[in-house]
Scaffold this motif. Structure first.
Motif, mmCIF file in Angstrom:
data_model
loop_
_atom_site.group_PDB
_atom_site.id
_atom_site.type_symbol
_atom_site.label_atom_id
_atom_site.label_comp_id
_atom_site.label_asym_id
_atom_site.label_seq_id
_atom_site.Cartn_x
_atom_site.Cartn_y
_atom_site.Cartn_z
ATOM 1 N N ASP A 1 0.822 -1.212 0.000
ATOM 2 C CA ASP A 1 0.000 0.000 0.000
ATOM 3 C C ASP A 1 0.859 1.267 0.000
ATOM 4 O OD1 ASP A 1 1.072 -0.347 2.442
ATOM 5 O OD2 ASP A 1 -0.788 -0.092 3.589
ATOM 6 N N ASN A 2 2.133 1.087 -0.240
ATOM 7 C CA ASN A 2 3.031 2.246 -0.194
ATOM 8 C C ASN A 2 3.665 2.556 -1.548
ATOM 9 O OD1 ASN A 2 3.879 4.299 1.448
ATOM 10 N ND2 ASN A 2 5.794 3.274 2.017
ATOM 11 N N CYS B 1 2.573 2.776 -6.103
ATOM 12 C CA CYS B 1 1.464 2.731 -7.053
ATOM 13 C C CYS B 1 1.816 1.869 -8.269
ATOM 14 C CB CYS B 1 1.077 4.155 -7.473
ATOM 15 S SG CYS B 1 2.428 5.129 -8.150
ATOM 16 N N PRO C 1 -1.828 5.628 -4.182
ATOM 17 C CA PRO C 1 -1.393 5.454 -2.787
ATOM 18 C C PRO C 1 -0.257 6.393 -2.372
ATOM 19 C CG PRO C 1 -1.593 3.333 -3.897
ATOM 20 C CD PRO C 1 -1.842 4.368 -4.923
ATOM 21 N N LEU D 1 -1.340 9.366 -0.400
ATOM 22 C CA LEU D 1 -2.024 9.196 0.889
ATOM 23 C C LEU D 1 -1.321 9.953 2.004
ATOM 24 C CD1 LEU D 1 -3.053 5.417 0.840
ATOM 25 C CD2 LEU D 1 -4.512 7.452 0.587
ATOM 26 N N GLN D 2 -0.021 9.950 1.944
ATOM 27 C CA GLN D 2 0.763 10.596 2.980
ATOM 28 C C GLN D 2 0.392 12.075 3.158
ATOM 29 O OE1 GLN D 2 2.985 9.191 5.089
ATOM 30 N NE2 GLN D 2 2.883 11.255 5.980
ATOM 31 N N GLY E 1 -4.166 12.384 0.632
ATOM 32 C CA GLY E 1 -4.846 11.972 -0.602
ATOM 33 C C GLY E 1 -4.674 12.979 -1.733
#
Ligand SMILES: C[S@@+](CC[C@H](N)C(=O)[O-])C[C@H]1O[C@@H](n2cnc3c(N)ncnc32)[C@H](O)[C@@H]1O
Length: 696
Positions: free
Chosen positions: A416-417, A419, A434, A437-438, A441
């Motif tokens: 999940d870290n 793409c 993803p 996300l940090q 989004g």
């Protein structure tokens, strides 16, 4: 027929006249008037020159074919012989067969000895042909030049000869022949280096006022005794002719440093107002001049390069400078710091008031402190004093010193870290991947490559007002442990910072994805310069920077805090390049291992960021943690972004976060000269100024 008769009278056979006349007619477009002038002087000149040029051309041709050392050696010998001939020609006062030729050489000497450079010499030391009627065309290339333009060529520094290079002495009366010879002989190749950081003394600087005071004393064939405290100023023929014709001036300056580095600069300025004048690139000026030389002056070698010619000028200078038999060397230490275009004070004004858009500063791009390791050149100038840049190894990326735990393994990057399904540019995709996300989004960067304003303002706020924002405290602070010899001190707190996460190897997007900024390296032209206000070297950009622009990251050796502590306590130096701590997550960790508490030290290995000076509170750069390869956040990149628009040549500063009241602050404190109205150092000179003004 008259032409043949005139030539016969000075002993030139008809056959030779015929051959040369044919070429001359072509050259002058059958303009007999020009050929007939001064009793066929041009024809006689051309005949005498043709002998020389044939010899010269064959040397040049031969040199092109020969790339081995033997041929080069042969060329040198031939050139020496040829120069001897020229020297003899200039010495013989009465020589019936070549009266006009001698006349011309004398005239050339007049010009050459003023500048100490024979303008009719090409890169190989071969005489170049300038038809008399066209000499006066030279200034035509300059009349539009309005504000000073400088073209500089910097010569190699002498590594093998630490003797100070003596100035180029131009004396018509003494040693003129010897000087001419030296100008025309290509000196031996000097050992070159691409390591500007080993330059012992920066370029001595030029005294422009003595160039413009008309003191070249050419009228009476006299050259004033040079003032030994000043750098040599040489005005060449270009200056003389251009002054006569259009009021513009061209000035040739040569300056040297005691390490043997030299700088030759040609400056052109015009009195004429020309609002439409625009600066062209150095390349296009050189190209135009080369075309002009080939067309107008009928240079023989189509590969003629003005730049090489100018480099040869440097070599002549070095050659003369290495000859210590004649003049005493110039005392370069005594030269007050001056720049041909601007003084340190001018820069101060510019940085205060912003830099006028039409005012272009032309840096010396021959010095690249990054040694080609960045995608832009990082130049270095010192317009203030003769201090040398510190000695360090330029590295474009962080390097682990020894014990730091930095693990870039792909297996550590969780699914999940990254793409994997993206391709092309993630910024253009309708749903953030993803990697966004940090930052909530939403990607951190705009399409222009700047950091988004909201995120930037947040980071600035956190940095400037840490008490309001969240500080986190370690149980066992790596900064306190070594200080107290194992006894734990109280953690002073670490800023909780926003991270940017960039796409990387496991991502499906391409290298040009807009979410890859820091990893692509420096893209703005930067320059290391000597600050005029006592902060030592500093960093500035040579172009305007928008708000949120990525300038550079802090690169250095990755050390553990313990290693840093040992290093600092063993070092006799008071201040290094001020280490930075990768402490963004320290307060979050229940237990931080010794090899995970890391910092970056750029004292011996670093990049351009080691020159960024400190400014309290309102610095124009801010550091933001950037995750690229390593998800664990013990190791990350520290990237500098602009906090506002920054004008070209304004100093780039960051807030080191120093507590000036804490004598044990790990970043060794100095007397702050930041000049910020919010300066925290009340002992420093900007602090005392503030006290006097009743501030703070
Ligand atoms: C990271 S280095 C910056 C480059 C440094 N000026 C040089 O010449 O290499 C940090 C050192 O620069 C000087 N410095 C930086 N900011 C300063 C400031 N605001 N006032 C005075 N000196 C400063 C201090 O000597 C400090 O130890």
């Amino acid at each position: 027929m008259q032409a043949f008769r005139a030539m016969r009278e000075i002993g030139i056979p008809e056959e030779k006249t015929k051959r040369v006349l044919k070429n001359l007619l072509k050259l002058y477009d059958k303009n007999w008037e020009l050929i007939e002038q001064e009793n066929y002087r041009a024809l006689a000149d051309a005949i005498f020159d043709s002998d020389d040029s044939e010899a010269s051309y064959s040397v040049a041709e031969q040199m092109k074919k020969c790339d081995d050392a033997e041929a080069a050696e042969k060329k040198k010998v031939e050139q020496v012989e040829r120069m001897k001939t020229i020297e003899e020609e200039t010495q013989i006062l009465e020589e019936p067969e070549k009266p006009l030729k001698r006349l011309r050489l004398r005239h050339q000497d007049d010009q050459a000895s003023t500048s100490c450079i024979n303008p009719n010499t090409n890169s190989s030391g071969i005489l170049l042909k300038i038809p008399k009627s066209e000499v006066n065309e030279l200034p035509e290339s300059q009349p539009e030049l309005q504000s000073p333009v400088e073209i500089t060529v910097t010569g190699p520094s002498l590594r093998t000869d630490p003797q100070p290079v003596s100035p180029l002495k131009c004396n018509r009366n003494n040693g003129e022949q010897a000087d001419l010879k030296k100008h025309l002989i290509k000196p031996k190749d000097e050992p070159l280096t691409d390591d500007p950081l080993r330059v012992e003394v920066p370029l001595a600087l030029i005294m422009p006022e003595s160039l413009t005071n008309g003191d070249t004393s050419t009228e009476n064939n006299l050259v004033k005794e040079p003032d030994p405290t000043k750098t040599i100023n040489l005005s060449n023929r270009v200056q003389e002719t251009s002054n006569e014709t259009n009021g513009s001036t061209a000035e040739l300056d040569i300056a040297s440093s005691s390490s043997g580095e030299i700088k030759i600069s040609l400056r052109c300025k015009s009195d004429k107002e020309n609002p439409k004048f625009s600066f062209k690139t150095e390349d296009s000026v050189l190209k135009t001049m080369e075309d002009k030389c080939l067309k107008s002056y009928k240079f023989l070698d189509p590969n003629f390069s003005l730049k090489i010619l100018m480099k040869d000028m440097c070599e002549c200078f070095l050659d003369l400078g290495s000859d210590h038999s004649g003049e005493p060397p110039v005392n370069t230490d005594a030269i007050p710091p001056t720049d041909p275009l601007k003084t340190g004070n001018d820069f101060e004004k510019e940085t205060e008031n912003g830099f006028e858009e039409n005012n272009h500063f032309i840096p010396d791009e021959t010095i690249d402190i990054a040694k080609g390791q960045e995608s832009v050149v990082i130049s270095l100038v010192n317009e203030v004093n003769i201090e040398c840049p510190p000695s360090f190894h330029y590295i474009p990326k962080n390097a682990v010193f020894q014990n730091a735990y930095v693990n870039f393994s792909l297996a550590r990057i969780a699914n999940d870290n990254f793409c994997s399904t993206c391709f092309g540019n993630c910024l253009t995709s309708s749903t953030p991947c993803p990697c966004a996300l940090q930052t909530g989004g939403d990607f951190a960067y705009t399409n222009e490559g700047t950091i988004k304003e909201d995120l930037l303002d947040d980071c600035i706020q956190t940095k400037r007002d840490p008490q309001k924002c969240h500080l986190s405290y370690c149980k066992e602070c790596p900064l306190e442990k070594p200080k107290n010899e194992g006894v734990l001190g109280t953690c002073k707190g670490h800023l909780e910072r926003s991270f940017i996460k960039e796409c990387w190897l496991k991502c499906g997007c391409n290298r040009k994805c807009g979410n890859r900024v820091v990893q692509c390296g420096i893209r703005y032209k930067l320059q290391v310069f000597m600050t005029p206000d006592g902060k030592g070297w500093g960093l500035r950009a040579l172009e305007d920077l928008p708000k949120g622009a990525f300038v550079c990251e802090f690169v250095g050796e990755v050390l553990t805090c313990k290693e840093l502590h040992n290093r600092v306590s063993q070092s006799s130096k008071k201040d290094g390049a001020c280490p930075v701590f990768l402490d963004a997550e320290w307060g979050e960790e229940s237990e931080l291992k010794e090899d995970e508490a890391l910092c970056l030290d750029a004292t011996s290995y670093g990049n351009v960021a080691r020159f960024i000076n400190h400014r309290c509170f309102d610095a124009n750069l801010i550091e933001i943690p950037v995750e690229v390869e390593n998800p664990d956040r013990h190791y990350y990149h520290l990237a500098f972004f602009t906090t506002r628009k920054v004008k070209a040549l304004q100093e780039l500063t960051r807030d080191y976060g120093i507590d000036f009241d804490d004598d044990e602050d790990p970043v060794k404190a100095f007397e702050c000269q930041c000049g910020s109205p919010f300066c925290r150092d009340i002992k420093g000179s900007s602090g005392s100024m503030k006290r006097k003004c009743g501030q703070n």
